[in-house]
Write a protein that holds these residues in place. Structure first.
Motif, PDB file in Angstrom:
ATOM      1  N   THR A 348       0.904  -1.026  -0.091  1.00 43.70           N
ATOM      2  CA  THR A 348      -0.116  -0.026  -0.091  1.00 43.70           C
ATOM      3  C   THR A 348       0.998   1.108   0.087  1.00 43.70           C
ATOM      4  O   THR A 348       0.819   2.168  -0.806  1.00 43.70           O
ATOM      5  N   ILE A 349       1.920   1.193   0.831  1.00 44.46           N
ATOM      6  CA  ILE A 349       3.002   2.391   0.845  1.00 44.46           C
ATOM      7  C   ILE A 349       3.658   2.682  -0.575  1.00 44.46           C
ATOM      8  O   ILE A 349       3.762   3.430  -1.040  1.00 44.46           O
ATOM      9  N   ARG A 350       4.049   1.516  -1.053  1.00 49.55           N
ATOM     10  CA  ARG A 350       4.883   1.487  -2.186  1.00 49.55           C
ATOM     11  C   ARG A 350       3.830   1.910  -3.412  1.00 49.55           C
ATOM     12  O   ARG A 350       4.374   2.707  -4.393  1.00 49.55           O
ATOM     13  N   TYR A 351       2.537   1.544  -3.682  1.00 47.07           N
ATOM     14  CA  TYR A 351       1.584   1.867  -4.348  1.00 47.07           C
ATOM     15  C   TYR A 351       1.587   3.345  -4.703  1.00 47.07           C
ATOM     16  O   TYR A 351       1.534   4.068  -5.496  1.00 47.07           O
ATOM     17  N   PHE A 352       1.075   3.767  -3.253  1.00 50.82           N
ATOM     18  CA  PHE A 352       0.943   5.246  -3.236  1.00 50.82           C
ATOM     19  C   PHE A 352       2.011   5.995  -3.748  1.00 50.82           C
ATOM     20  O   PHE A 352       1.881   6.932  -4.327  1.00 50.82           O
ATOM     21  N   PRO A 358       6.493  11.967  -6.695  1.00 49.22           N
ATOM     22  CA  PRO A 358       6.847  13.179  -6.994  1.00 49.22           C
ATOM     23  C   PRO A 358       8.137  13.528  -8.199  1.00 49.22           C
ATOM     24  O   PRO A 358       9.037  13.933  -8.232  1.00 49.22           O
ATOM     25  N   GLU A 359       7.673  12.783  -9.440  1.00 52.08           N
ATOM     26  CA  GLU A 359       8.534  12.704 -10.577  1.00 52.08           C
ATOM     27  C   GLU A 359       8.961  13.982 -11.296  1.00 52.08           C
ATOM     28  O   GLU A 359       9.914  14.416 -11.631  1.00 52.08           O
ATOM     29  N   LYS A 360       7.869  15.043 -11.459  1.00 48.07           N
ATOM     30  CA  LYS A 360       8.025  16.205 -12.098  1.00 48.07           C
ATOM     31  C   LYS A 360       7.320  17.507 -11.652  1.00 48.07           C
ATOM     32  O   LYS A 360       7.698  18.490 -11.716  1.00 48.07           O
ATOM     33  N   ARG A 361       6.652  17.010 -10.167  1.00 47.01           N
ATOM     34  CA  ARG A 361       6.197  18.468  -9.552  1.00 47.01           C
ATOM     35  C   ARG A 361       6.168  17.903  -8.100  1.00 47.01           C
ATOM     36  O   ARG A 361       6.095  16.558  -7.835  1.00 47.01           O
ATOM     37  N   ASP A 362       6.077  18.701  -7.087  1.00 47.81           N
ATOM     38  CA  ASP A 362       5.805  18.243  -5.636  1.00 47.81           C
ATOM     39  C   ASP A 362       4.462  17.753  -5.487  1.00 47.81           C
ATOM     40  O   ASP A 362       3.403  17.830  -6.219  1.00 47.81           O
ATOM     41  N   ILE A 363       4.347  16.670  -4.746  1.00 46.93           N
ATOM     42  CA  ILE A 363       3.242  15.854  -4.582  1.00 46.93           C
ATOM     43  C   ILE A 363       2.680  15.966  -2.911  1.00 46.93           C
ATOM     44  O   ILE A 363       3.495  16.251  -2.159  1.00 46.93           O
ATOM     45  N   ASP A 364       1.238  16.085  -2.604  1.00 51.08           N
ATOM     46  CA  ASP A 364       0.895  16.086  -1.265  1.00 51.08           C
ATOM     47  C   ASP A 364       0.375  14.620  -0.883  1.00 51.08           C
ATOM     48  O   ASP A 364      -0.195  14.081  -1.604  1.00 51.08           O
ATOM     49  N   PHE A 365       0.786  14.350   0.385  1.00 52.67           N
ATOM     50  CA  PHE A 365       0.426  12.944   1.121  1.00 52.67           C
ATOM     51  C   PHE A 365      -0.718  13.576   1.915  1.00 52.67           C
ATOM     52  O   PHE A 365      -0.686  14.450   2.642  1.00 52.67           O
ATOM     53  N   SER A 366      -1.844  13.055   1.717  1.00 48.74           N
ATOM     54  CA  SER A 366      -3.089  13.098   2.616  1.00 48.74           C
ATOM     55  C   SER A 366      -3.534  11.508   3.020  1.00 48.74           C
ATOM     56  O   SER A 366      -3.629  10.713   2.215  1.00 48.74           O
ATOM     57  N   TRP A 367      -3.993  11.717   4.185  1.00 44.79           N
ATOM     58  CA  TRP A 367      -4.504  10.247   4.476  1.00 44.79           C
ATOM     59  C   TRP A 367      -5.752   9.748   3.789  1.00 44.79           C
ATOM     60  O   TRP A 367      -5.870   8.697   3.529  1.00 44.79           O
ATOM     61  N   ARG A 368      -6.607  10.756   3.268  1.00 47.62           N
ATOM     62  CA  ARG A 368      -7.643  10.422   2.772  1.00 47.62           C
ATOM     63  C   ARG A 368      -7.201   9.818   1.174  1.00 47.62           C
ATOM     64  O   ARG A 368      -7.749   8.765   0.805  1.00 47.62           O
ATOM     65  N   GLU A 369      -6.401  10.459   0.672  1.00 49.70           N
ATOM     66  CA  GLU A 369      -5.966  10.007  -0.586  1.00 49.70           C
ATOM     67  C   GLU A 369      -5.122   8.338  -0.439  1.00 49.70           C
ATOM     68  O   GLU A 369      -5.373   7.589  -1.331  1.00 49.70           O
ATOM     69  N   ASP A 526     -11.082   0.547   6.949  1.00 49.99           N
ATOM     70  CA  ASP A 526     -12.110   1.155   7.330  1.00 49.99           C
ATOM     71  C   ASP A 526     -11.802   2.841   7.093  1.00 49.99           C
ATOM     72  O   ASP A 526     -10.993   3.457   7.577  1.00 49.99           O
ATOM     73  N   LYS A 527     -12.862   3.446   6.582  1.00 49.98           N
ATOM     74  CA  LYS A 527     -12.480   4.997   6.357  1.00 49.98           C
ATOM     75  C   LYS A 527     -12.700   5.810   7.527  1.00 49.98           C
ATOM     76  O   LYS A 527     -12.095   7.110   7.547  1.00 49.98           O
ATOM     77  N   LYS A 528     -13.047   5.258   8.589  1.00 49.72           N
ATOM     78  CA  LYS A 528     -12.917   6.094   9.908  1.00 49.72           C
ATOM     79  C   LYS A 528     -11.361   6.300  10.328  1.00 49.72           C
ATOM     80  O   LYS A 528     -11.123   7.451  10.784  1.00 49.72           O
ATOM     81  N   ARG A 529     -10.384   5.406   9.774  1.00 50.86           N
ATOM     82  CA  ARG A 529      -9.131   5.649   9.910  1.00 50.86           C
ATOM     83  C   ARG A 529      -8.729   7.113   9.321  1.00 50.86           C
ATOM     84  O   ARG A 529      -7.638   7.468   9.894  1.00 50.86           O
ATOM     85  N   ILE A 530      -9.210   7.500   8.379  1.00 46.88           N
ATOM     86  CA  ILE A 530      -8.767   8.918   7.778  1.00 46.88           C
ATOM     87  C   ILE A 530      -8.813  10.039   8.954  1.00 46.88           C
ATOM     88  O   ILE A 530      -7.789  10.581   9.079  1.00 46.88           O
TER      89      ILE A 530
END
Length: 539
Positions: A348-352, A358-369, A526-530
């Motif tokens: 799951t970590i690897r996939y995200f 961040p290959e060409k631009r900054d990316i944001d980590f959000s728990w929802r995504e 579980d989406k409650k985890r977000i």
């Protein structure tokens, strides 16, 4: 072909966070892919264990610097192992072999005339009673006015000297330092400017940020840089009269690529010189802030030494932010890798961090995504296709792969997928590679639905067998195609389908093969985890 892959050496002064992993994951993707292709791979990295921050922390905690760095080195190794990284050697800079290698390298550059002595004025903190390393001199960048350290401005990317900073202060105690004269060795970068300029202009396989940033340094003019410092913790300078000084961290850390590869080659009775000769391809994997050390400093050191292979591919990532804010380890605004591994599937970590890399631009980590991508793509698309297909075979065909032929159109698409994904990986376009595979997985789910095996098993069993035979071949090939990206789930599939091959080619599982115990690849989160994770982060 000889493939060398060097992953940047994380600093052993605290745990790894998501920014580190986002930058380093491409190295393992490359290593796994090239091994599947049959190339001879040497994939190395290690922990950067020297420098003042570790010394300061050791003083505060009343332990030796070695204890601090060894603790985090072991934690790093454990995290990388759990994430499925396949380093041939993960070393550390306080390793004796590395230290002796660096000292020999230093002596060779001194002999070749690329290192020379110079008396300089260096910042000295009277309160701390020590010379200050560059990163412990803080102030304002003379180019953009942002807060910066004495070696580099993170805001505009300028390489700096202590003396360039405005409003200089000690980064340890905050007092204004004085200047004291001291003698050090310098790397004659100015001698190598023409070579570096030509090298950068002829580069290919570099990311855009690496090219633009490197060219900017050339345009500004390369200045000779100190390669020794008045430090306590580090590799001693192998010159009489300089025993109390240490080789600068930024020099010896990049030489870790050479020392680690040589140590690995010797341990495996392999020819180290061939790895650094003409018949080799070198990848360097790191974050944006490490670009000049890999595109200017390392090539300069290699050229000054002579006859060593220069970097071919620069895989330099942009930054990762967290819930819309810059990651700050000092404010604990970070997601730490040991925590992620304790609570989430490594794939799951690897996939995200590959699919959102961040290959060409900054990316944001959000728990929802993060959680939605697991439930939607890994579980909903990939895991669902594997499970529904194999469970159907188990229930309707006594766990044996049905007789039949793989659908010719799907077979053709799979063969093309190997070629397309391979090209994307070699170009450093990992997001595109993974998206291509998941686009195919979505089409495989559509194929299953349109073929309706739950109906044909009753009224057209031959068609049903063809459908499920094809689905099993898809799953078998996904275990190869996804191995560089999602190795844990790929191995589960290989176990279930008794696949022993390890090559980057289309494979077929024979009819009548009895499928092993079917294992769920991914559990729903579980989406409650977000909200729970966001609350933990805020606290």
């Amino acid at each position: 072909m000889n493939i060398f892959i060097g992953g940047a050496w994380p600093y052993a002064n605290g745990s790894l966070h998501i920014g580190h992993i986002a930058a380093l994951l491409p190295g393992d993707v490359l290593a796994r892919y090239h091994r599947l292709k049959g190339d001879s791979v040497c994939y190395v990295s290690g922990s950067d264990c020297h420098g003042t921050p570790i010394q300061i922390r050791s003083n505060k905690e009343g332990v030796s610097p070695e204890q601090i760095s060894n603790y985090y080195h072991n934690e790093f190794k454990n995290s990388f192992n759990k994430l499925g990284f396949t380093f041939d050697l993960y070393n550390q800079t306080n390793d004796l072999f590395h230290s002796e290698f660096v000292q020999e390298f230093f002596s060779k550059l001194l002999k070749n005339g690329y290192i020379y002595k110079k008396t300089i004025e260096q910042a000295f903190c009277q309160k701390c009673n020590q010379f200050l390393p560059d990163r412990f001199v803080v102030g304002q960048c003379p180019n953009c006015g942002s807060n910066a350290k004495g070696d580099q401005c993170d805001s505009c990317g300028s390489l700096l000297e202590q003396s360039n900073l405005n409003d200089r202060r000690c980064g340890i105690c905050g007092e204004s330092p004085i200047c004291k004269t001291t003698e050090h060795f310098f790397l004659a970068l100015s001698k190598l400017e023409q070579f570096i300029n030509k090298y950068i202009n002829c580069s290919s396989g570099w990311r855009a940020n690496a090219i633009s940033l490197s060219q900017r340094y050339i345009d500004e003019g390369l200045r000779d840089r100190a390669v020794t410092r008045d430090l306590q913790w580090g590799i001693p300078v192998p010159v009489e009269g300089f025993e109390t000084k240490r080789i600068y961290v930024w020099v010896e850390a990049v030489l870790g690529y050479l020392s680690a590869s040589k140590k690995w080659a010797l341990a495996n009775n392999l020819n180290w010189e061939s790895l650094w000769g003409d018949n080799a391809l070198h990848y360097y994997i790191h974050g944006k802030d490490n670009i000049p050390f890999h595109t200017i400093i390392l090539p300069a050191l290699l050229k000054a030494h002579g006859n060593l292979h220069l970097p071919d591919k620069i895989i330099s990532s942009e930054y990762v932010t967290l819930e819309g804010r810059k990651i700050s380890t000092s404010q604990n605004w970070a997601v730490w890798i040991p925590y992620l591994l304790e609570n989430y599937n490594p794939d799951t970590i690897r996939y995200f961090f590959i699919s959102n890399g961040p290959e060409k631009r900054d990316i944001d980590f959000s728990w929802r995504e993060f959680i939605n991508s697991h439930n939607g793509e890994l579980l909903g698309a990939f895991g669902n296709f594997v499970n529904r297909s194999l469970v159907f075979v188990e229930k309707s065909f006594d766990s044996k792969v049905p007789e039949g032929q793989c659908n010719p159109n799907i077979r053709k698409l799979l063969i093309e997928l190997y070629s397309d994904v391979g090209k994307f990986i070699e170009q450093g376009n990992f997001k595109d590679a993974l998206e291509n595979i998941f686009s195919f997985i979505r089409s495989a789910n559509k194929y299953f639905d349109e073929e309706q095996p739950w109906l044909t098993v009753k009224d057209n069993v031959i068609k049903c067998k063809e459908t499920l035979h094809t689905c099993v071949q898809i799953i078998a090939n996904l275990s190869i195609l996804l191995n560089p990206f999602l190795p844990i789930s790929s191995e589960k599939i290989k176990d279930m389908l008794k696949i022993e091959t390890n090559s980057w080619n289309f494979i077929e599982v024979p009819s009548d093969l009895r499928i092993g115990d079917i294992r769920i690849l991914f559990e729903r989160i579980d989406k409650k985890r977000i909200e729970e994770e966001i609350e933990k982060l805020k606290k």
